[in-house]
Design a protein around this motif. Structure first.
Motif, PDB file in Angstrom:
ATOM      1  N   UNK A  11       0.840  -1.195   0.000  1.00 34.25           N
ATOM      2  CA  UNK A  11       0.000   0.000   0.000  1.00 34.25           C
ATOM      3  C   UNK A  11       0.876   1.247   0.000  1.00 34.25           C
ATOM      4  N   UNK A  12       0.337   2.351  -0.484  1.00 32.86           N
ATOM      5  CA  UNK A  12       1.093   3.595  -0.581  1.00 32.86           C
ATOM      6  C   UNK A  12       1.606   4.050   0.782  1.00 32.86           C
ATOM      7  N   UNK A  13       0.814   3.864   1.818  1.00 35.05           N
ATOM      8  CA  UNK A  13       1.224   4.296   3.152  1.00 35.05           C
ATOM      9  C   UNK A  13       2.396   3.479   3.697  1.00 35.05           C
ATOM     10  N   UNK A  14       2.630   2.290   3.145  1.00 35.46           N
ATOM     11  CA  UNK A  14       3.703   1.421   3.625  1.00 35.46           C
ATOM     12  C   UNK A  14       4.963   1.507   2.782  1.00 35.46           C
ATOM     13  N   UNK A  15       4.943   2.313   1.710  1.00 33.84           N
ATOM     14  CA  UNK A  15       6.098   2.435   0.820  1.00 33.84           C
ATOM     15  C   UNK A  15       7.083   3.426   1.421  1.00 33.84           C
ATOM     16  N   UNK A  16       8.341   3.065   1.441  1.00 36.84           N
ATOM     17  CA  UNK A  16       9.376   3.977   1.940  1.00 36.84           C
ATOM     18  C   UNK A  16       9.675   5.022   0.864  1.00 36.84           C
ATOM     19  N   UNK A  17      10.200   6.150   1.260  1.00 35.61           N
ATOM     20  CA  UNK A  17      10.434   7.256   0.337  1.00 35.61           C
ATOM     21  C   UNK A  17      11.398   6.864  -0.779  1.00 35.61           C
ATOM     22  N   UNK A  20       9.572   4.920  -3.596  1.00 34.41           N
ATOM     23  CA  UNK A  20       8.397   5.536  -4.196  1.00 34.41           C
ATOM     24  C   UNK A  20       8.450   5.537  -5.724  1.00 34.41           C
ATOM     25  N   UNK A  21       9.592   5.840  -6.312  1.00 35.76           N
ATOM     26  CA  UNK A  21       9.708   5.852  -7.766  1.00 35.76           C
ATOM     27  C   UNK A  21       9.482   4.481  -8.365  1.00 35.76           C
ATOM     28  N   UNK A  22      10.060   3.466  -7.762  1.00 34.97           N
ATOM     29  CA  UNK A  22       9.874   2.092  -8.236  1.00 34.97           C
ATOM     30  C   UNK A  22       8.424   1.663  -8.069  1.00 34.97           C
ATOM     31  N   UNK A  23       7.819   2.028  -6.946  1.00 27.24           N
ATOM     32  CA  UNK A  23       6.429   1.671  -6.700  1.00 27.24           C
ATOM     33  C   UNK A  23       5.514   2.327  -7.721  1.00 27.24           C
TER      34      UNK A  23
END
Length: 88
Positions: A11-17, A20-23
């Motif tokens: 989930x977006x809230x669990x993605x580290x900064x 973020x680009x890879x996600x």
């Protein structure tokens, strides 16, 4: 130990900064993918705030507040030119 979750399923809230680009690159930006994301968001909102036993004004007031913010953003270019005028 928690099971490893693929970055695509995170989930977006669990993605580290740093991730973020890879996600974002793994997201589906096709019209069908965007439609599905909007549908899932609407379903989550509806089931959390509207489709409840003891509902309140929270869900409706958030929609109204969102509409007010969007309408202000759409008319901001017109409002921006009028804010320094005094009497005409």
């Amino acid at each position: 130990l928690p099971a490893a979750v693929l970055l695509k399923d995170t989930r977006l809230m669990d993605v580290k900064l740093g991730q973020l680009g890879t996600w974002l690159a793994m997201r589906d930006f096709t019209p069908g993918g965007i439609k599905g994301a909007l549908r899932r968001g609407y379903d989550r909102y509806y089931n959390k705030y509207i489709n409840v036993r003891k509902g309140g004004l929270g869900g409706i007031s958030m929609v109204l507040a969102g509409y007010i913010v969007l309408s202000y953003m759409w008319s901001y270019s017109h409002v921006k030119h009028d804010r320094r005028r005094k009497y005409h």
